[in-house]
Enzyme design. Structure first.
Site, PDB file in Angstrom:
ATOM      1  N   LYS A 194      16.444  17.670  -2.561  1.00 41.33           N
ATOM      2  CA  LYS A 194      15.202  18.457  -2.436  1.00 41.33           C
ATOM      3  C   LYS A 194      14.454  18.604  -3.758  1.00 41.33           C
ATOM      4  O   LYS A 194      13.235  18.721  -3.779  1.00 41.33           O
ATOM      5  CB  LYS A 194      15.507  19.849  -1.861  1.00 41.33           C
ATOM      6  CG  LYS A 194      15.916  19.812  -0.406  1.00 41.33           C
ATOM      7  CD  LYS A 194      16.078  21.221   0.154  1.00 41.33           C
ATOM      8  CE  LYS A 194      16.465  21.173   1.618  1.00 41.33           C
ATOM      9  NZ  LYS A 194      16.391  22.491   2.259  1.00 41.33           N
ATOM     10  N   ASP A 197      10.787  25.186   4.997  1.00 41.97           N
ATOM     11  CA  ASP A 197      11.937  26.051   5.305  1.00 41.97           C
ATOM     12  C   ASP A 197      11.520  27.524   5.415  1.00 41.97           C
ATOM     13  O   ASP A 197      11.834  28.201   6.391  1.00 41.97           O
ATOM     14  CB  ASP A 197      13.017  25.932   4.220  1.00 41.97           C
ATOM     15  CG  ASP A 197      13.836  24.649   4.342  1.00 41.97           C
ATOM     16  OD1 ASP A 197      13.975  24.117   5.457  1.00 41.97           O
ATOM     17  OD2 ASP A 197      14.343  24.190   3.289  1.00 41.97           O
TER      18      ASP A 197
END
Ligand code: NAP
Length: 294
Positions: free
Chosen positions: A78, A114
């Protein structure tokens, strides 16, 4: 009511999508996203790619070469993927993490869905508005970072981060404190010694730690008697779907919210960024639930 259903045909017009991670074979994203394409008639196919730190640059070159339209990014890429992209969305830059890449004819932009996925799920399932609420977040890892940034956009009165390692909570509060929308919220950090007192005043308590996750299903991050009846107890864990924290909180008279909705909605936002169509959230949830219960 009869609903139009589409056959999922792969042909020479099919657009490619996928998720990368290391490990990746546990991922539920392929079944969720392929169901979404099928439901909406998008001619796409989504697969899981096992990509290591060493193969990440070659993979991103491949995304450009093959015109892969969208990629989800999971642990451990990420952060590292950011330097390989052309643009980073403001939210993803603030978090220092990208979980969704959109490819517009070779121009790659990184987003983070997210936190916004979590907040969408929380508002749909448990609490309509977060404005003016006092929130306790237990844990200060990557997941906490994502949801706190998104919670700060909702104008809560206060967010307190409580972590076993208090230094990490302090660093997180210092890094994200400036992102409160209109400067409304106060973000601060405490040690776990303060958790009982904080829970007594909180309208929303969120577990972002892995405490209670399979196989340690008998563990909970707190004693549910500390919670106010009527408060919302939220857990990011979705394996099991109902953690001990949530089961105890329900007994205490709290409204409970599990982690499945966050997973579904982070995918729903990615689907919407890639296709411009509303995500078929109910169908996505149905197939992931069936897979988790199989
Ligand atoms: P992470 O970066 O490794 O952070 C883990 C956090 O949990 C840290 O704050 C750590 O505290 C704390 N912790 C771990 N074990 C603990 C223990 N025994 N007692 C007290 N605190 C403990 O992990 P993450 O990526 O943030 O993920 C955290 C959880 O969120 C996982 O359960 C994951 O499955 C879930 N998650 C769910 C979704 C979803 O879509 N629903 C998405 C992402 C993550 P220290 O700082 O003291 O080590």
């Amino acid at each position: 009511m009869a609903r139009e259903s589409f056959q999922h045909v792969i042909d020479s017009h099919t657009t490619l999508f996928g998720v990368i991670g290391d490990p990746i074979r546990h991922s539920k994203s392929p079944i969720m996203m392929n169901r979404a394409f099928c439901e909406t008639g998008v001619n796409g196919v989504y697969t899981a790619f096992h990509i290591t730190d060493q193969t990440l640059p070659a993979f991103i070159a491949g995304v450009r070469a093959m015109n892969i339209r969208g990629v989800n990014v999971t642990i451990p890429h990420k952060l590292q993927v950011m330097e390989l992209l052309d643009h980073i969305d403001e939210g993803a830059a603030a978090l220092g993490a990208v979980n969704t890449v959109v490819n517009d004819n070779g121009i790659l932009t990184g987003y983070n869905t997210d936190g916004i996925g979590y907040v969408r799920s929380l508002k749909e399932e448990a609490i309509a508005s977060l404005a003016g609420k006092r929130i306790v977040v237990i844990g200060a890892g990557g997941a906490a970072r994502g949801i706190i940034y998104a919670l700060l956009q909702e104008q809560p009165a206060q967010i307190t981060v409580v972590n076993r390692t208090v230094d990490k909570a302090e660093q997180l509060a210092a890094a994200l404190g400036g992102y409160a929308k209109n400067g409304a919220a106060v973000l601060d950090a405490r040690s776990t010694d303060s958790l009982q007192a904080l829970c007594g005043e909180a309208e929303l308590v969120i577990n972002t730690t892995s405490v209670g996750m399979f196989p340690n299903v008998d563990a909970s991050p707190l004693d549910a008697s500390w919670l106010q009846p009527g408060a919302v107890a939220s857990d990011l864990i979705y394996n099991p779907l109902q953690t001990k924290f949530l089961l105890d909180a329900k007994q205490r008279g709290c409204i409970t919210h599990g982690g499945l909705g966050m997973f579904i909605n982070q995918g729903a936002y990615a689907f919407e960024y890639w296709t411009g169509k509303p995500a078929p959230v109910a169908a996505m949830r149905e197939i992931v639930l069936a897979s988790l219960q199989a």
